[in-house]
Design an enzyme around this catalytic site. Structure first.
Site, PDB file in Angstrom:
ATOM      1  N   HIS A 468    -102.825 -18.512  45.609  1.00  8.96           N
ATOM      2  CA  HIS A 468    -104.287 -18.505  45.584  1.00  8.96           C
ATOM      3  C   HIS A 468    -104.811 -18.310  44.173  1.00  8.96           C
ATOM      4  O   HIS A 468    -105.878 -18.825  43.815  1.00  8.96           O
ATOM      5  CB  HIS A 468    -104.824 -17.410  46.511  1.00  8.96           C
ATOM      6  CG  HIS A 468    -104.825 -17.820  47.950  1.00  8.96           C
ATOM      7  ND1 HIS A 468    -104.941 -16.928  48.986  1.00  8.96           N
ATOM      8  CD2 HIS A 468    -104.731 -19.043  48.527  1.00  8.96           C
ATOM      9  CE1 HIS A 468    -104.935 -17.583  50.131  1.00  8.96           C
ATOM     10  NE2 HIS A 468    -104.794 -18.862  49.874  1.00  8.96           N
ATOM     11  N   GLU A 705     -91.805 -39.767  53.492  1.00  8.70           N
ATOM     12  CA  GLU A 705     -91.492 -38.445  52.953  1.00  8.70           C
ATOM     13  C   GLU A 705     -90.007 -38.130  53.063  1.00  8.70           C
ATOM     14  O   GLU A 705     -89.530 -37.178  52.466  1.00  8.70           O
ATOM     15  CB  GLU A 705     -92.271 -37.371  53.723  1.00  8.70           C
ATOM     16  CG  GLU A 705     -93.771 -37.538  53.651  1.00  8.70           C
ATOM     17  CD  GLU A 705     -94.480 -36.633  54.635  1.00  8.70           C
ATOM     18  OE1 GLU A 705     -95.013 -35.603  54.199  1.00  8.70           O
ATOM     19  OE2 GLU A 705     -94.501 -36.962  55.830  1.00  8.70           O
ATOM     20  N   ASP A 729     -92.852 -33.992  49.529  1.00 10.32           N
ATOM     21  CA  ASP A 729     -91.705 -33.849  50.427  1.00 10.32           C
ATOM     22  C   ASP A 729     -90.577 -34.802  50.050  1.00 10.32           C
ATOM     23  O   ASP A 729     -89.402 -34.449  50.151  1.00 10.32           O
ATOM     24  CB  ASP A 729     -92.129 -34.089  51.873  1.00 10.32           C
ATOM     25  CG  ASP A 729     -92.562 -32.799  52.557  1.00 10.32           C
ATOM     26  OD1 ASP A 729     -91.870 -31.783  52.383  1.00 10.32           O
ATOM     27  OD2 ASP A 729     -93.580 -32.802  53.252  1.00 10.32           O
ATOM     28  N   CYS A 776     -99.777 -40.722  48.149  1.00  9.46           N
ATOM     29  CA  CYS A 776    -100.752 -39.639  48.358  1.00  9.46           C
ATOM     30  C   CYS A 776    -100.214 -38.286  47.908  1.00  9.46           C
ATOM     31  O   CYS A 776    -100.903 -37.282  48.022  1.00  9.46           O
ATOM     32  CB  CYS A 776    -101.174 -39.561  49.818  1.00  9.46           C
ATOM     33  SG  CYS A 776     -99.840 -39.144  50.957  1.00  9.46           S
TER      34      CYS A 776
END
Length: 843
Positions: A468, A705, A729, A776
């Protein structure tokens, strides 16, 4: 010698205990016996006896025979995680039963779907009372066939060891195990305790248990957060307490806790060597991991955080509990204010971090642990500090780096409440202008409250690109490096340094020429950013006219609106799991349709590709319990979970098919690895399309992936409408490196030629059948990767929303011939570093 015959407690097939896929049971740490693969759904008493222990989760029961033999019956593996769902106990502790009397009824289908296994164990937990054991084989019928013939040991129950000696008592220990001390951790404790001659007991208030007895320990019913002490009496009492207490505090190797020492040895456990951090021999260069890109030149400020000392005892429990509740309420108000401030100052989506902090403050387990300590006479400060620090330690021990990073959030919340209770304000040092902050770690609150007029960048030993703190740093446009070498803490305050967030580097003592170069580069970069934004609506077209579609990765309607303003030509990835992850229950078909329709409308009919639910691995769902897996990234995730839970899959597919008015609507499935999977999924789409009566076209594609999908792209292209390469991935699975692991991040680079070759193979197979290919993953937002991806023939780049203007500008900087030349060289290179050198950053 006398004997006992134990009848089969249910119908099923006998499985040797050694073959049970659980090291605690297979290693006979709980005791000796057999396992049954059940064919019936009522567990019955195998012999007459007394119910000496019934687990609160309803999945395990122990009978004690008149001869003192303890027989545990444990339905399934990891079924404690179901928290009683699927089980219906028919007896109570202390009740006498006869052979064949029902003990527990269970829903075999539910347990099989939601636990690791249905294998049911029948185990003698005090094998010292048994001289011999003869198990049956093959199929058994419950209540009729003999399962185990036991030969009792003469006089074993009368043996007593001399335990005279010292009495040693441990400090208070907070039980960290999510499901308390159930059979597995209790067995580990008993196995370890038996290595000591001393009598060892576990005490909770006035209750105590023999730590060498699994059943005795379980009978204490110790839940997470329970506070216990360990008492040893005998010649090696101190050794016993010193060895066992830390292991209990660490969770005894239970799920979500560090591994326990191997049961077959008494050697001191060796801690595995840590994965090496990036290092360099240059004394003026300190390496880490990129957390937030950008350049900054300034002077070092070393942030040291003092721990708050608090008294252990307090006033009346009612008074202390009111003080804690008031402090939590005050902290909640502060977090709401921070959330609002972040909404106003930066990306509103990042304000959700402090909404998550509010959820942590309202966590019932955290509050219950503190309340339990207060009830025992502890002060509110002490009880709260012990509660949040123990739970933070549990998070830090998790093998998943993404989840472990949340420990920082919990400590942040904990310190906030503690500062209110003690009247000591949170550390807010007076930072000079031009500060480069260096700290062991920063909390999200620290980061959000940094004065941007004074702090130019920061470096931390902890954290990674997924924390975060990193997310906030990017939102606030602060260059940041995480996972930096520990010697950064030794840099003298006031030292002039350069933080290179993109490269994950801290350079010490730069000369004036370098400082001037950095400042010039910063000025140039800021000017370029403004120019890129001004030209954001221009098409992404190479200098010789080759068009590349640049679209956005989004999580909701607000992202869609912002993306259009920054020049997005559509959405290449709508992460639909945000709907599932943010909800306490599964979203309905209508809920999903409404959100997807809102996103489509916000895009003003621009292309929209919705990825179906991608959970499992590092993204569990609170309302969809999944069985524990040794390696969740190689287990039931993505479409594997969707196929396993068809009701969720079909609901989502119907919701997507009900979206209207978008002629370029697509859905894509994550983690597809075989044609059989895709065919099954496409079949479901066709069935549901007919059911909802959709006439408008919809494209159905796959995420690439998994290496197998890239290798078989040509076969997939005969049936799939498009491909979208998820490089995060794909890199993880190609290089066998956890993509969420900050210490491996510099090496898990999608610019590795192996990954690029898989992308090239995907493009070649797709174009052979007229299918388009998008990327992506994170590499699509990487300025150094853009010309290489264009040269490989990628048709679409789906990027993070803030990166849209710069990625479109990057496409316009090159000709298609230049891109193809760079791509050819990249495919022939030896490393990701060589490929990055092909497209140097312009500073």
């Amino acid at each position: 010698m006398s004997g006992i015959e134990l009848l089969a407690p249910l119908d099923g097939v006998i499985v040797p205990l050694e073959q049970v896929p659980d090291p605690v049971f297979a290693g006979k740490m709980v005791g000796d016996g057999v396992s049954i693969d059940p064919l019936s759904e009522v567990l019955a008493a195998p012999c007459p006896g007394t119910v000496s222990q019934l687990h609160s989760a309803g999945h395990a029961v122990t009978l004690t025979t008149p001869d003192g033999v303890e027989v545990m019956l444990h339905i399934g593996l990891d079924t404690v995680m179901l928290k009683g769902e699927g089980f219906a106990p028919k007896v109570k502790e202390g009740q006498s039963v006869v052979a064949g009397e029902p003990l527990i009824a269970f829903d075999a289908d539910f347990v099989a779907l939601n636990a690791k296994s249905l294998l049911t164990q029948v185990i003698v937990t005090n094998p010292e009372r048994i001289a011999g054991m003869s198990p049956a084989k093959g199929h058994v019928t419950g209540g009729k066939d003999v399962l185990l013939s036991l030969e009792l040991s003469a006089g074993a129950e009368d043996e007593q060891k001399d335990t005279s000696g010292d009495v040693v008592v441990s400090d208070a220990i907070v039980i960290p195990n999510t499901s308390g001390l159930h059979a597995r951790p209790a067995a580990v404790l008993a196995n370890m305790a038996k290595k000591f001659e001393s009598r060892v007991t576990l005490r909770r208030g006035d209750d105590q248990a023999n730590a060498k007895s699994v059943v005795s320990v379980m009978r204490l019913n110790l839940e997470q957060g329970a506070k216990v002490v360990l008492v040893a009496e005998g010649p090696d009492a101190a050794d016993a307490v010193n060895a066992l207490a830390p292991q209990i505090a660490a969770g005894l190797g239970d799920e979500g806790t560090p591994p326990a020492p191997a049961p077959a040895t008494t050697e001191i456990r060796r801690v595995a060597a840590p994965v090496p951090r990036p290092r360099t021999d240059d004394p003026n260069l300190i390496l880490g991991v990129s957390a937030s890109p950008g350049l900054a030149v300034g002077q070092v400020f070393q942030l040291r955080r003092d721990e708050i000392d608090v008294p252990e005892t307090g006033g009346a429990p009612n008074t202390e509990r009111r003080r804690l509740d008031d402090a939590i309420d005050a902290a909640m108000v502060q977090l709401e204010a921070l959330q609002a401030e972040l909404h106003a100052q930066a990306d509103p989506a990042k304000a959700a971090i402090f909404a998550a902090h509010q959820e942590l403050l309202d966590d019932p387990d955290l509050i219950d642990v503190a309340a339990s300590a207060i009830a025992k006479g502890k002060g509110a400060e002490y009880a709260w500090q012990q509660a949040y620090t123990s739970q933070a330690l549990q998070l830090e021990a998790l093998p998943n780096e993404l989840l472990a990073a949340r420990a920082s959030d919990l400590r942040d919340v904990g310190r906030r409440v503690l500062s209110i209770l003690t009247g000591r304000p949170l550390d807010q040092p007076d930072l000079p202008e031009g500060t480069i902050l260096i700290a062991e770690d920063l909390t999200p609150s620290d980061t959000a409250s940094l004065d941007r007029e004074r702090v130019l960048g920061f470096c931390t030993l902890g954290g990674g690109a997924t924390s975060h703190v990193a997310i906030l740093a990017r939102a606030l446009d602060l260059p940041a490096v995480a996972g930096i070498e520990p010697r950064a803490l030794e840099v003298p305050p006031g030292t002039t340094v350069v933080v290179d967030g993109a490269r994950g580097q801290l350079r010490l003592n730069p000369d004036e020429a370098e400082v001037e170069r950095i400042r010039t580069a910063k000025t140039r970069a800021e000017a370029k950013r403004k120019a890129d934004i001004a030209a954001a609506r221009h098409p992404a077209e190479t200098s010789d006219g080759h068009r590349v579609e640049v679209v956005a990765n989004i999580g909701g309607v607000a992202d869609a609106e912002e993306a259009l303003g920054l020049g997005a030509e559509g959405v290449g990835l709508l992460r639909s799991e945000f709907l599932f992850l943010e909800s306490a229950t599964a979203p309905t078909e209508d809920d999903q349709t409404a959100i997807y329709q809102d996103v489509s409308d916000a895009l003003e009919q621009a292309p929209l590709v919705i990825r179906t639910l991608d959970v499992g691995g590092d993204k569990p769902l609170p309302y969809l319990p999944l069985p524990r897996e040794e390696n969740p990234f190689l287990g039931v995730r993505g479409v594997r979970l969707a196929i396993d839970r068809p009701e969720i899959l079909r609901t989502q597919i119907r919701a997507i098919l009900r979206v209207s008015g978008n002629q370029r609507l697509g859905m894509m499935f994550p983690m597809v690895s075989s044609l059989d999977e895709f065919r099954a999924l496409r079949g479901v789409v066709e069935e549901e399309r007919e059911a909802v009566g959709r006439a408008e076209p919809i494209q159905v594609g796959i995420m690439v992936e998994v290496p197998s999908a890239a290798v078989m792209a040509e076969q997939f292209a005969r049936e799939a409408d498009f491909f979208s390469v998820g490089t995060n991935d794909l890199t993880q699975y190609t290089l066998a490196m956890d993509r969420g692991h900050p210490k491996l991040a510099p090496r898990a680079d999608a610019m590795n030629p192996a990954v690029l070759k898989l992308i090239a193979h995907t493009v070649e197979g797709a174009h052979a059948h007229g299918r388009w290919v998008g990327v992506c993953g994170g590499i699509a937002s990487d300025l150094q990767a853009v010309p290489i991806l264009v040269g490989l023939g990628v048709d679409e780049l789906s990027v993070s929303v803030p990166a849209l203007p710069s990625i479109k500008a990057a496409v316009r900087q090159y000709s298609l011939a230049e891109c193809r030349s760079l791509a050819e060289r990249a495919l022939q290179s030896d490393s990701a570093a060589e490929n990055r050198a092909l497209v140097p950053l312009d500073y």
